[in-house]
Design an enzyme around this catalytic site. Structure first.
Site, PDB file in Angstrom:
ATOM      1  N   GLU A 737       0.978  -1.279   0.087  1.00 19.87           N
ATOM      2  CA  GLU A 737      -0.152  -0.001  -0.193  1.00 19.87           C
ATOM      3  C   GLU A 737       0.718   0.846   0.033  1.00 19.87           C
ATOM      4  O   GLU A 737       1.804   1.574   1.271  1.00 19.87           O
ATOM      5  CB  GLU A 737      -0.895  -0.177   1.265  1.00 19.87           C
ATOM      6  N   CYS A 771      -1.951   9.088   3.644  1.00 24.10           N
ATOM      7  CA  CYS A 771      -1.870   8.727   2.162  1.00 24.10           C
ATOM      8  C   CYS A 771      -3.052   9.133   1.714  1.00 24.10           C
ATOM      9  O   CYS A 771      -2.994   9.506   0.312  1.00 24.10           O
ATOM     10  CB  CYS A 771      -1.618   7.372   2.057  1.00 24.10           C
TER      11      CYS A 771
HETATM   12  P1  NAD Z   1       8.672   4.732   4.313  1.00 27.89           P
HETATM   13  O1  NAD Z   1       8.255   3.987   2.898  1.00 27.89           O
HETATM   14  O2  NAD Z   1       9.468   5.610   4.346  1.00 27.89           O
HETATM   15  O3  NAD Z   1       8.493   3.533   5.346  1.00 27.89           O
HETATM   16  C1  NAD Z   1       7.532   2.563   5.595  1.00 27.89           C
HETATM   17  C2  NAD Z   1       8.316   1.591   6.255  1.00 27.89           C
HETATM   18  O4  NAD Z   1       9.359   0.860   5.387  1.00 27.89           O
HETATM   19  C3  NAD Z   1       9.146   1.807   7.449  1.00 27.89           C
HETATM   20  O5  NAD Z   1       8.786   0.739   8.476  1.00 27.89           O
HETATM   21  C4  NAD Z   1      10.242   1.825   6.968  1.00 27.89           C
HETATM   22  O6  NAD Z   1      11.441   1.519   8.052  1.00 27.89           O
HETATM   23  C5  NAD Z   1      10.577   0.809   6.018  1.00 27.89           C
HETATM   24  N1  NAD Z   1      11.357   0.573   5.157  1.00 27.89           N
HETATM   25  C6  NAD Z   1      12.246   1.738   4.689  1.00 27.89           C
HETATM   26  N2  NAD Z   1      13.209   1.187   3.642  1.00 27.89           N
HETATM   27  C7  NAD Z   1      12.928  -0.157   3.621  1.00 27.89           C
HETATM   28  C8  NAD Z   1      13.553  -1.196   2.730  1.00 27.89           C
HETATM   29  N3  NAD Z   1      14.649  -0.889   1.812  1.00 27.89           N
HETATM   30  N4  NAD Z   1      13.379  -2.465   2.986  1.00 27.89           N
HETATM   31  C9  NAD Z   1      11.999  -2.819   3.733  1.00 27.89           C
HETATM   32  N5  NAD Z   1      11.494  -1.702   4.639  1.00 27.89           N
HETATM   33  C10 NAD Z   1      12.058  -0.539   4.235  1.00 27.89           C
HETATM   34  O7  NAD Z   1       7.244   5.611   4.781  1.00 27.89           O
HETATM   35  P2  NAD Z   1       6.598   6.260   5.702  1.00 27.89           P
HETATM   36  O8  NAD Z   1       7.251   7.633   5.841  1.00 27.89           O
HETATM   37  O9  NAD Z   1       6.748   5.483   6.945  1.00 27.89           O
HETATM   38  O10 NAD Z   1       5.153   6.618   5.527  1.00 27.89           O
HETATM   39  C11 NAD Z   1       4.706   7.580   4.571  1.00 27.89           C
HETATM   40  C12 NAD Z   1       4.347   6.934   3.398  1.00 27.89           C
HETATM   41  O11 NAD Z   1       3.379   5.890   3.577  1.00 27.89           O
HETATM   42  C13 NAD Z   1       3.678   7.874   2.420  1.00 27.89           C
HETATM   43  O12 NAD Z   1       4.009   7.734   1.114  1.00 27.89           O
HETATM   44  C14 NAD Z   1       2.223   7.387   2.480  1.00 27.89           C
HETATM   45  O13 NAD Z   1       1.373   7.742   1.143  1.00 27.89           O
HETATM   46  C15 NAD Z   1       2.343   5.903   2.693  1.00 27.89           C
HETATM   47  N6  NAD Z   1       1.111   5.458   3.246  1.00 27.89           N
HETATM   48  C16 NAD Z   1       0.351   4.490   2.670  1.00 27.89           C
HETATM   49  C17 NAD Z   1      -0.878   4.151   3.013  1.00 27.89           C
HETATM   50  C18 NAD Z   1      -1.715   3.276   2.219  1.00 27.89           C
HETATM   51  O14 NAD Z   1      -2.739   2.597   2.818  1.00 27.89           O
HETATM   52  N7  NAD Z   1      -1.538   3.483   1.019  1.00 27.89           N
HETATM   53  C19 NAD Z   1      -1.124   4.249   4.428  1.00 27.89           C
HETATM   54  C20 NAD Z   1      -0.267   5.000   5.095  1.00 27.89           C
HETATM   55  C21 NAD Z   1       0.992   5.612   4.589  1.00 27.89           C
END
Ligand code: NAD
Length: 980
Positions: A737, A771
């Site tokens: 997501e 998001c």
């Molecule tokens: P992010 O992508 O920076 O981090 C998300 C998670 O991924 C964290 O736990 C992070 O530690 C982990 N991560 C980072 N790099 C990784 C890698 N290389 N491999 C595996 N895991 C890794 O996002 P964020 O800043 O935590 O959240 C904001 C983003 O999330 C926004 O883009 C938002 O739109 C999205 N979001 C989407 C939804 C949805 O339902 N579509 C809901 C909430 C947030």
């Protein structure tokens, strides 16, 4: 006191006697007065004839004032009354003429405008406050005084509240002039219009703001012995309104010798009696007097629907007779409660009026002390009848233009045409007198709590009007603050593992406030976690579904009991405001319940076809070890959702929470374990995304990756999972997501009040860090200037500050890099576009990652400001000429997550819901705030892969379907019961 007199049979007999007299007087008057104008009577008759027609008519009347060109009128008319719609003869003829072109659009528009104005004028006395004196005089000639009321748009900014207060002042002066001291002037004031932030979550600040505008009006009223009555609105605002009245009564500048303030008691509220008792006590102990207008209440439908949506007990009586009976009890209590209250009885129900008169007689109250109130234009015969019996009558008289007056008008028509309504002016011709005046018969009422048990499930949201809940919340925050110095270990297998590397967690609103330290996992712990999970999963997948469900439900139960603590933690850890943190925890509980139910259903398998000689089954098995990678912005809900779905389907979970929400994640994991889920089946490994996260994703022993986060990380995970490691004998299942660049379109005929409130919530709640947040606003050119001006005013009233303070609308951004990104984006916008609003730096708190809302126009649709997710409170506004252009713009992005339209054109709704390429599409409501099971959530294109969270298909991604077929014949002999 005279209580025995009130309880006696004599009171009932006298009530009936007066009731008959009133009827007789009203009948006589009816011959003299034409109570309704012809067109109003016609519209009411149409509404009464058919429910569907009523819905269409009222909606058409509602949208009509926004239609300026005659073509628009004709277009809407065709839409609201299509050719196959059953219409009364007269209407059918009109629409036919319009369709055939025999009537020009111009003539049609003029005709309809006249009709609606006729109906409007029946209920709305004048358009402008300046003209109020003429209606005041006309009513005085008929023996009635009036209570004037300004109809207006919803007040969305402090500037609009100033304007409202100025209009009230004009009305007051006009009325004083017209009465010239002969009758008492009375002005009805809406508390929610005295400030744009009349919010029960922060009562003292709300009351202070409203009192500032109310006090000058009271001064005028006191000088001229006039009366200001605070109108009653939704139940949510009731206590706040009472507090406002009390604040004024005790204000040093309020002269308590001149009673100039009134409030309204709504008898349909179940706790009205208790409210009255408290109020009477308060008045007596403070020696203050107050006027009370007793009404039944006009927001019944709203109260029922709103309470159900929030899973609160319904605050109103659910039957009309119950309200009528409560009204009588309150009449007795209030009329007998002098000297600190004087009471006006406001009802069109002859029985209620007769009862009040009988009570007044029994209490030996002089007639001039018992005032009756009626609504303007709706009870002329009753008015004359009451006047003829020697009682004072006051008419609630709305003044205002048709557009803002429409909501009022529609409410009055609805009341007039509700089945049981006594407002129906034809009551004199219907039923017998005895039926109308008989005592309301009261059956046993179900308890308020029972009314919510009819809903299948759902967690009650924080009720901001409930003082106990507010106090608990504030206490939980201070408790959380005082227990912050711990070092938190990893939750790995059975043990709690301390590691060498630990990071401090700080409050984004107070950078010097450390909330604890968290140990970070290294590669060794990640390896160990996978090993343990792999082992434990075998047993877990063989654990009966009923037992897994029991664990999840137990977790929901524990979460409920720790709800305040977890919510408070979110406020401190990720900077959510009270409401935002509350709804996140509520959602977490709902996920646990929802997926439990879903799994119980799936455990039965699905039916498949069968022919003689075979038994076929379709069942589900679990996948294995799931890695859950969660974001910080819904720290409890998203994490609990993904984790509980994986667990209940028989998978083991290794949680890798976001760096900014590790405390909440550890707390949720502990709750899941406490609920009975074996420790190795649910482990929590805080750690770096790029190292630990990636290791877990790539590990050949992990079968599922449930990811929610940014597009960049999501795509990298998909890429990583595409390659098959050596020894890996399966393809990984990935649910990702990701982000959005979501838009709202506001059409030419939209209700701007609700559009602006929806935009504020969608774009700026939680600082746009959702998001689903709206970052693009597309406005039809017809409303562009007006909406933008009002939106800027409404945005400016928002308070950006410490989310621990209940009065804060928007907290900090999550971290310094997020703030820097937004600062740079605003700088860039200044260069390439126009920043039409930015929150003054001077109003931002000094400490913390604060960035106020920002609105930008004149951006090219292909510019990065319009294309890239910023994840902050920066809204880009576009102007379009028509819906086609709006949809092209809305769809012109990589993402397809949420979108929404504000319109009252049915064909535009249809077109948008067909062509707007998003996962969650909303009509006439904010585009954030999807609830589990009700609005399953998720996008496609570069917004996500997989089915919707909180929806009926989600668990299927975590299960492997298995088909089983048995040959049940041997030599043609069927075997029964071979495989069940
Ligand atoms: P992010 O992508 O920076 O981090 C998300 C998670 O991924 C964290 O736990 C992070 O530690 C982990 N991560 C980072 N790099 C990784 C890698 N290389 N491999 C595996 N895991 C890794 O996002 P964020 O800043 O935590 O959240 C904001 C983003 O999330 C926004 O883009 C938002 O739109 C999205 N979001 C989407 C939804 C949805 O339902 N579509 C809901 C909430 C947030």
């Amino acid at each position: 006191m005279a209580h025995s007199a009130l309880e006696s049979q004599a009171l009932e007999e006298r009530t009936q006697e007066i009731g008959r007299q009133l009827f007789a007087a009203a009948r006589q008057e009816q011959e003299r007065l034409s109570s309704l104008n012809r067109w109003t009577a016609q519209v009411l008759a149409w509404c009464l004839s058919d429910r569907q027609l009523k819905g269409r008519l009222l909606r058409f009347i509602d949208v009509f004032p926004t239609l300026h060109a005659s073509q628009e009128v004709a277009y809407h008319l065709r839409e609201y009354f299509p050719s196959d719609f059953r219409l009364p003869l007269l209407l059918r003829a009109g629409v036919k003429l319009a369709r055939s072109g025999l009537w020009t659009h111009q003539a049609l528009a003029v005709g309809i405008r006249q009709l609606i104005e006729h109906v409007g004028r029946q209920f709305i006395a004048e358009s402008h406050p300046e003209a109020a004196s003429s209606v005041v005089r006309t009513l005085a000639q008929r023996g009635a005084s009036c209570s004037l009321d300004i109809l207006g748009e919803q007040v969305l900014s402090e500037e609009e509240a100033d304007r409202y207060a100025a209009q009230c002042r004009t009305l007051l002066q006009q009325s004083l002039k017209a009465y010239a001291g002969k009758l008492q002037t009375n002005l009805s004031v809406k508390p929610s219009a005295l400030t744009a932030r009349f919010d029960p979550i922060s009562p003292s600040q709300s009351v202070e703001r409203a009192a500032k505008r109310l006090l000058p009006l009271c001064h005028i009223a006191q000088e001229y012995s006039a009366l200001i009555t605070l109108d009653a609105e939704q139940a949510l605002l009731r206590d706040l309104t009472l507090q406002l009245a009390q604040r004024l009564l005790l204000h040093p500048d309020y002269d308590s010798r001149h009673a100039s303030l009134g409030i309204v008691i709504q008898a349909y509220l179940r706790d009205a009696q208790a409210t009255v008792e408290n109020l009477l006590q308060w008045l007596a102990s403070h020696e203050r007097s107050l006027h009370v207008r007793l009404v039944k209440g006009a927001y019944w439908d709203h109260e029922v629907a709103y309470a159900r949506q929030c899973h609160w007990p319904v605050p109103v009586h659910e039957g009309k007779a119950l309200t009528d009976a409560a009204f009588e009890r309150l009449t007795e209590r209030l009329l007998g409660a002098g000297p600190f209250v004087t009471t006006a009885v406001a009802s069109h129900n002859v029985r209620s009026i007769a009862h009040a008169m009988a009570v007044a007689e029994a209490l030996k109250l002089p007639k001039e002390q018992v005032e009756f109130q009626l609504l303007y234009g709706m009870a002329d015969t009753l008015l004359a009848a009451i006047v003829s019996m020697g009682y004072p009558v006051r008419v609630y008289t709305p003044i205002g233009e048709l557009v803002p007056g429409m909501a009022y008008l529609v409410r009055r028509i609805l009341e007039n045409t509700a089945n049981e309504s006594f407002l129906r002016q034809d009551f004199l011709g219907k039923g017998t007198v005895d039926e109308w005046i008989k005592k309301p018969s009261v059956a046993q009422e179900p308890s308020p709590a029972a009314s919510i048990q009819t809903e299948q499930w759902g967690e009650p949201l924080l009720n901001p009007a409930d003082e106990t809940q507010r106090r608990r919340f504030a206490k939980a925050i201070s408790t959380a603050l005082s227990s912050t110095s711990r070092r938190h270990p990893l939750l790995l297998g059975d043990g709690e593992v301390q590691t060498a590397q630990a990071v401090p967690v700080s409050n984004p609103a107070h950078l010097d406030q450390t909330l604890g330290e968290i140990c970070l996992a290294t590669a060794a712990e990640a390896q160990r976690a996978v090993e343990l999970a792999t082992q434990a999963q075998k047993t877990w997948s063989n654990t009966a579904v009923a037992e897994r469900v029991r664990c999840l439900r137990q977790a929901a139960h524990i979460l409920r009991s720790q709800r305040q603590e977890l919510t408070a933690l979110e406020v401190l850890e990720v900077g959510k405001t009270w409401r935002e943190a509350d709804v996140d925890v509520v959602e977490a509980i709902e996920y646990l319940e929802y997926y439990s139910q879903q799994m119980l259903d799936l455990a039965q398998g699905k039916p498949v076809l069968e022919l003689p000689g075979e038994r076929n089954f379709y069942r589900y098995t679990s996948r294995g070890v799931a890695v859950v990678i969660s974001p910080w912005n819904f720290p409890a809900a998203i994490l609990t959702g993904m984790t509980s779905a994986a667990l209940v389907s028989g998978n083991a979970v290794i949680l890798k929470p976001a760096g900014r929400s590790m405390l909440t994640a550890l707390r949720v994991t502990r709750i899941l374990r406490e609920a009975g889920i074996p420790p190795s089946v649910v482990q929590c490994l805080p750690g770096q995304g790029q190292t630990i996260g990636e290791m877990l994703v790539r590990d050949p022993r992990t079968h599922v990756v449930l990811f929610t986060g940014s597009k960049a990380v999501g795509l990298s995970i998909l890429e990583a999972c595409r390659s098959i490691a050596s020894g890996q004998r399966f393809i990984k299942q990935v649910v990702a997501e990701m982000g959005g660049k979501n838009a709202i379109f506001v059409d030419a005929d939209a209700d701007l009040d609700s559009a602006i409130l929806g935009i504020l919530r969608s774009a700026f709640s939680y600082g746009g860090q959702k998001c689903s947040a709206a970052s693009r606003l597309i406005l039809h050119e017809a409303i562009y200037d007006r909406l933008l001006r009002r939106l800027i005013g409404a945005t400016d009233r928002l308070v950006v500050g410490d989310p621990a303070d209940a009065s804060t609308d928007m907290g900090p951004l999550i971290e310094q890099s997020a703030k820097q990104r937004l600062v740079e984006a605003r700088e860039y916008a200044r260069k390439i576009a126009k920043v039409v609003y930015e929150y003054p730096e001077s109003r931002l708190p000094g400490d913390g990652h604060f960035f106020g809302p920002c609105i930008v126009t004149d951006v090219a649709p292909y510019d990065k400001l319009a294309q890239e997710e910023l994840f902050g409170p920066l809204l880009v506004v576009f102007r379009v000429r028509h819906i086609k252009e709006a949809l092209a713009l809305a769809n012109d992005t990589d993402y397809a997550l949420t979108g929404g339209i504000y319109t009252r054109t049915f064909s535009h709704m249809e077109k948008a819901l067909r062509e707007w390429d998003v996962g969650n599409f909303y009509i006439n409501r904010p585009i954030t705030g999807a609830m589990v099971g009700r609005q399953p959530f998720g996008g496609h294109r570069l917004s996500g892969l997989g089915t919707k969270a909180g929806g009926p298909d989600y668990l299927l991604q975590l299960l492997i379907p298995k088909t089983i077929c048995t040959d049940t014949t041997r030599y043609g002999i069927p075997l029964e019961g071979d495989m069940q």
